[in-house]
Design a protein around this motif. Structure first.
Motif, PDB file in Angstrom:
ATOM      1  N   LEU A  28       6.563  -1.995 -12.410  1.00 37.30           N
ATOM      2  CA  LEU A  28       7.936  -1.848 -11.922  1.00 37.30           C
ATOM      3  C   LEU A  28       7.930  -1.501 -10.430  1.00 37.30           C
ATOM      4  CD1 LEU A  28      10.999  -1.618 -12.828  1.00 37.30           C
ATOM      5  CD2 LEU A  28      10.607   0.845 -12.831  1.00 37.30           C
ATOM      6  N   ARG A 113       5.187  -0.482   1.857  1.00 31.36           N
ATOM      7  CA  ARG A 113       3.740  -0.674   1.789  1.00 31.36           C
ATOM      8  C   ARG A 113       3.052   0.538   1.173  1.00 31.36           C
ATOM      9  NH1 ARG A 113       0.737  -3.941   5.097  1.00 31.36           N
ATOM     10  NH2 ARG A 113      -0.354  -2.197   6.044  1.00 31.36           N
ATOM     11  N   ARG A 114       3.491   1.735   1.516  1.00 32.84           N
ATOM     12  CA  ARG A 114       2.859   2.934   0.941  1.00 32.84           C
ATOM     13  C   ARG A 114       3.015   2.975  -0.574  1.00 32.84           C
ATOM     14  NH1 ARG A 114       3.481   8.031   5.059  1.00 32.84           N
ATOM     15  NH2 ARG A 114       2.249   7.032   6.680  1.00 32.84           N
ATOM     16  N   TRP A 115       4.231   2.732  -1.025  1.00 33.50           N
ATOM     17  CA  TRP A 115       4.468   2.685  -2.483  1.00 33.50           C
ATOM     18  C   TRP A 115       3.558   1.635  -3.112  1.00 33.50           C
ATOM     19  CZ3 TRP A 115       7.687   5.432  -5.787  1.00 33.50           C
ATOM     20  CH2 TRP A 115       8.640   6.279  -5.206  1.00 33.50           C
ATOM     21  N   PHE A 117       0.708   0.144  -2.106  1.00 34.40           N
ATOM     22  CA  PHE A 117      -0.746   0.346  -2.137  1.00 34.40           C
ATOM     23  C   PHE A 117      -1.137   1.515  -3.034  1.00 34.40           C
ATOM     24  CE2 PHE A 117      -0.532  -1.731   2.236  1.00 34.40           C
ATOM     25  CZ  PHE A 117      -0.698  -2.982   1.684  1.00 34.40           C
ATOM     26  N   PHE A 118      -0.296   2.550  -3.070  1.00 30.07           N
ATOM     27  CA  PHE A 118      -0.605   3.691  -3.950  1.00 30.07           C
ATOM     28  C   PHE A 118      -0.606   3.240  -5.411  1.00 30.07           C
ATOM     29  CE2 PHE A 118       0.511   7.410  -6.510  1.00 30.07           C
ATOM     30  CZ  PHE A 118      -0.416   8.331  -6.048  1.00 30.07           C
ATOM     31  N   PHE A 119       0.447   2.544  -5.816  1.00 34.66           N
ATOM     32  CA  PHE A 119       0.521   2.112  -7.215  1.00 34.66           C
ATOM     33  C   PHE A 119      -0.445   0.962  -7.500  1.00 34.66           C
ATOM     34  CE2 PHE A 119       4.097   4.905  -7.129  1.00 34.66           C
ATOM     35  CZ  PHE A 119       4.108   5.425  -8.415  1.00 34.66           C
ATOM     36  N   TRP A 121      -3.477   0.944  -6.451  1.00 31.67           N
ATOM     37  CA  TRP A 121      -4.729   1.629  -6.806  1.00 31.67           C
ATOM     38  C   TRP A 121      -4.702   2.087  -8.263  1.00 31.67           C
ATOM     39  CZ3 TRP A 121      -9.466   1.771  -5.141  1.00 31.67           C
ATOM     40  CH2 TRP A 121      -9.745   1.534  -3.789  1.00 31.67           C
ATOM     41  N   LEU A 201      -5.669  -8.609  -2.312  1.00 28.89           N
ATOM     42  CA  LEU A 201      -6.785  -8.283  -1.417  1.00 28.89           C
ATOM     43  C   LEU A 201      -7.034  -9.405  -0.412  1.00 28.89           C
ATOM     44  CD1 LEU A 201      -9.378  -6.657  -3.840  1.00 28.89           C
ATOM     45  CD2 LEU A 201      -8.113  -5.544  -1.992  1.00 28.89           C
ATOM     46  N   ALA A 202      -6.797 -10.643  -0.838  1.00 28.11           N
ATOM     47  CA  ALA A 202      -7.087 -11.788   0.033  1.00 28.11           C
ATOM     48  C   ALA A 202      -6.174 -11.812   1.257  1.00 28.11           C
ATOM     49  CB  ALA A 202      -6.941 -13.097  -0.747  1.00 28.11           C
ATOM     50  N   SER A 204      -5.659  -9.189   3.101  1.00 32.50           N
ATOM     51  CA  SER A 204      -6.073  -8.110   3.996  1.00 32.50           C
ATOM     52  C   SER A 204      -7.057  -8.609   5.044  1.00 32.50           C
ATOM     53  CB  SER A 204      -6.721  -7.005   3.144  1.00 32.50           C
ATOM     54  OG  SER A 204      -7.743  -6.358   3.860  1.00 32.50           O
TER      55      SER A 204
ATOM     56  N   LEU B  38       1.542   9.341  -1.395  1.00 37.37           N
ATOM     57  CA  LEU B  38       1.445   7.877  -1.342  1.00 37.37           C
ATOM     58  C   LEU B  38       0.448   7.461  -0.265  1.00 37.37           C
ATOM     59  CD1 LEU B  38       5.118   6.526  -1.598  1.00 37.37           C
ATOM     60  CD2 LEU B  38       3.416   6.678  -3.390  1.00 37.37           C
ATOM     61  N   ALA B  41      -3.438   6.780  -0.634  1.00 37.29           N
ATOM     62  CA  ALA B  41      -3.987   5.471  -1.003  1.00 37.29           C
ATOM     63  C   ALA B  41      -4.489   4.741   0.233  1.00 37.29           C
ATOM     64  CB  ALA B  41      -2.935   4.630  -1.716  1.00 37.29           C
ATOM     65  N   GLU B  42      -3.834   4.995   1.378  1.00 45.53           N
ATOM     66  CA  GLU B  42      -4.259   4.337   2.612  1.00 45.53           C
ATOM     67  C   GLU B  42      -5.623   4.873   3.055  1.00 45.53           C
ATOM     68  OE1 GLU B  42      -2.669   1.882   4.046  1.00 45.53           O
ATOM     69  OE2 GLU B  42      -0.661   1.980   3.187  1.00 45.53           O
ATOM     70  N   GLY B 252      -6.056  -2.264   8.076  1.00 43.85           N
ATOM     71  CA  GLY B 252      -6.973  -3.277   7.543  1.00 43.85           C
ATOM     72  C   GLY B 252      -6.396  -4.026   6.362  1.00 43.85           C
ATOM     73  N   ILE B 253      -5.245  -3.567   5.867  1.00 42.88           N
ATOM     74  CA  ILE B 253      -4.643  -4.237   4.707  1.00 42.88           C
ATOM     75  C   ILE B 253      -3.141  -4.394   4.914  1.00 42.88           C
ATOM     76  CG2 ILE B 253      -4.323  -2.085   3.419  1.00 42.88           C
ATOM     77  CD1 ILE B 253      -5.125  -3.778   0.877  1.00 42.88           C
TER      78      ILE B 253
END
Lengths: 270, 253
Positions: A28, A113-115, A117-119, A121, A201-202, A204, B38, B41-42, B252-253
């Motif tokens: 979600l 972006r923060r949301w 990348f955190f989720f 992971w 990932l591709a 990045s 959050l 994660a970075e 980097g991402i």
């Protein structure tokens, strides 16, 4: 605590249930924060490069009076929904996806972006853990393995007919999933979800230096971005079908089973 | 028209329902502690991406036939200050690149001096944080050669790139760590696709740091400052967009 002996009578194992709900939350958030990121540049390309002057195979058009989605040469007007919509203050916004579909609901690429990348992971670690665990506890072999008999066209056809008659579970079946469920679950868990991670990932630039083959597999960074978006659309489709079948199969009983574990019908001889 | 109304009602109802769910997300999104969670994660992205590859792994390079027909410009299109405009009028003959801060031998390079040094040409893909990409051929002086002349002091940990342009009244700046500084593809570029870098793409000098997103590639560079910490530069987050837009320092991402 649940004794292991009772555990075998559960329809869904604890790890499966835990993962299901973590995953539901992750997907979600990932879809909604992904739409925020998409809003930064609502155009999709094939190949390595693609920017505003290059041909986009899909794009959202916006103005103060009109919103539309263009697919190839076909324009679909989406005023009020995509490309031109009213925010909660009644103001017209021209970002592609509307605030109710994005996280955060206002436009912030950095926060989106923060949301994301955190989720991403949690989602990736969870998926890896689930896959390994499902192999070791034989969830894959026992419940998702498609037997030679099931592969027979007549067997698949019978299941399709059953689904069309809204009869989802053959009483005589000892399998907890029927063949169509197996197709969709294996397709989503073992193909679509990993595809989302790898196309992500591709995109990045650091991963491009670390693993250049990854971007190449998908035909370039912009292709990877397009496939990532198409994969998200397929996941939404899966979600809709998942909800429809849930509604038809008995939403309360099924949801309760996914929370508490439920009972296997064939071992229910109390 | 009834149909329109009912559709609108449906959308509004849906929006209200989702809205109450979302206002929770927005509140979280504006909460600094949650932002930091959050943001962890970075840190993971940085550690894992740096650990995965050879630390000097090259970004993909392409051939002439892969070039974008037009290399898109973003951010400042023209610094437009009197100094910059005057310098542009004379082909940047008076442009200076100053290496200051924690160097043993601070340097001052004219554009002509940079052009007379060994050059590197690379065709790379520029990835914007917004999602688009453009492939261009860049020629410039490897940053390592400049650092070899200026000689970093042991306490130097970052390089800060000062720029001639201002966005929203603030000077643009960026920073990288020493791993990227000494990377073979990190160059001070003065040519794009065989021509002098156009003004909209950062004339006369722009940083190329190929394993990171576009906002790290400072344009209109006038100075490189070696520092031990980024705390005292700008608002301390290491770059213009990091300070203003909350973008990550590691891109980097």
């Amino acid at each position: 605590m649940i004794k292991s002996q009772n555990n075998t009578a559960k329809r869904h194992k604890l790890t499966t249930r835990l993962w299901h709900w973590v995953n539901a939350l992750c997907l979600l958030v990932l879809v909604m924060s992904g739409l925020t990121i998409f809003n930064a540049h609502p155009r999709l390309y094939w190949g390595e490069y693609g920017a505003s002057d290059d041909y986009a195979w899909a794009a959202v058009g916006s103005s103060q009076t009109l919103g539309y989605v263009r697919l190839g040469e076909t324009k679909i007007e989406t005023t009020g929904f995509v490309g031109n919509w009213r925010d909660s203050n009644g103001q017209i916004q021209t970002w592609a996806f509307p605030g109710w579909a994005t996280i955060p609901s206002y436009y912030s690429l950095a926060e989106g972006r923060r949301w994301h990348f955190f989720f991403a992971w949690i989602f990736s670690v969870g998926l890896a853990f689930f896959m390994i665990r499902s192999l070791f506890n034989r969830h894959v072999q026992k419940d998702l393995h498609i037997s030679r008999a099931e592969w027979r066209p007549s067997s698949i056809w019978r299941d399709v007919r059953n689904h069309l008659r809204l009869r989802f579970h053959e009483v005589s079946s000892v399998n907890i999933y029927n063949i169509l469920q197996k197709f969709s679950y294996v397709g989503v868990i073992f193909i679509l979800l990993p595809l989302m991670i790898f196309t992500g990932l591709a995109m990045s630039p650091a991963m491009d230096a670390n693993w250049p083959w990854l971007t190449d597999i998908f035909g370039g960074r912009q292709s990877a971005r397009s496939i990532h978006f198409i994969g998200m659309s397929l996941l939404l489709l899966f979600f809709i079908v998942h909800m429809i079948t849930l509604l038809l199969a008995g939403p309360f009983k099924q949801t309760w089973a996914m929370i508490t574990g439920g009972k296997r019908e064939d071992s229910d001889h109390a | 028209m009834r149909k329109m109304l009912s559709r609108r009602t449906l959308i509004t109802t849906g929006a209200l329902g989702a809205g109450s769910l979302l206002s929770g997300c927005d509140a979280l999104s504006r909460n600094q502690t949650f932002q930091n969670i959050l943001g962890s994660a970075e840190d993971a992205n940085f550690l894992v991406q740096r650990a995965l590859g050879d630390r000097m792994e090259l970004a993909s390079e392409y051939s002439i036939k892969d070039l974008s027909p037009k290399f898109r410009a973003n951010g400042t299109r023209d610094p437009g200050t009197p100094d910059y405009t005057a310098s542009a009028a004379q082909g940047f003959a008076d442009w200076q690149l100053r290496l200051t801060g924690l160097f043993k031998k601070p340097q001052n390079f004219s554009l002509a001096a940079l052009l007379s040094m060994p050059q590197r040409t690379q065709i790379t893909r520029h990835d914007c944080v917004e999602g688009w990409s453009a492939i261009g051929q860049w020629t410039g002086v490897p940053l390592k050669l400049l650092l070899d002349l200026a000689q970093l002091q042991d306490s130097a940990k970052f390089l800060v790139f000062h720029c001639a342009d201002r966005l929203g009244g603030r000077p643009y700046y960026e920073s990288i760590d020493l791993l990227d500084a000494f990377h073979p593809q990190t160059i001070m570029a003065h040519r794009l696709n065989g021509e002098s870098v156009p003004i909209e793409n950062g004339a006369p000098l722009r940083l190329r740091v190929e394993r990171q997103l576009g906002y790290k590639h400072a344009k209109y560079v006038t100075g490189i400052e070696a520092v031990a910490t980024l705390d005292n530069i700008g608002e301390g987050k290491g770059g213009y967009w990091e300070d203003v837009g909350n973008y990550e320092w590691y891109a980097g991402i």
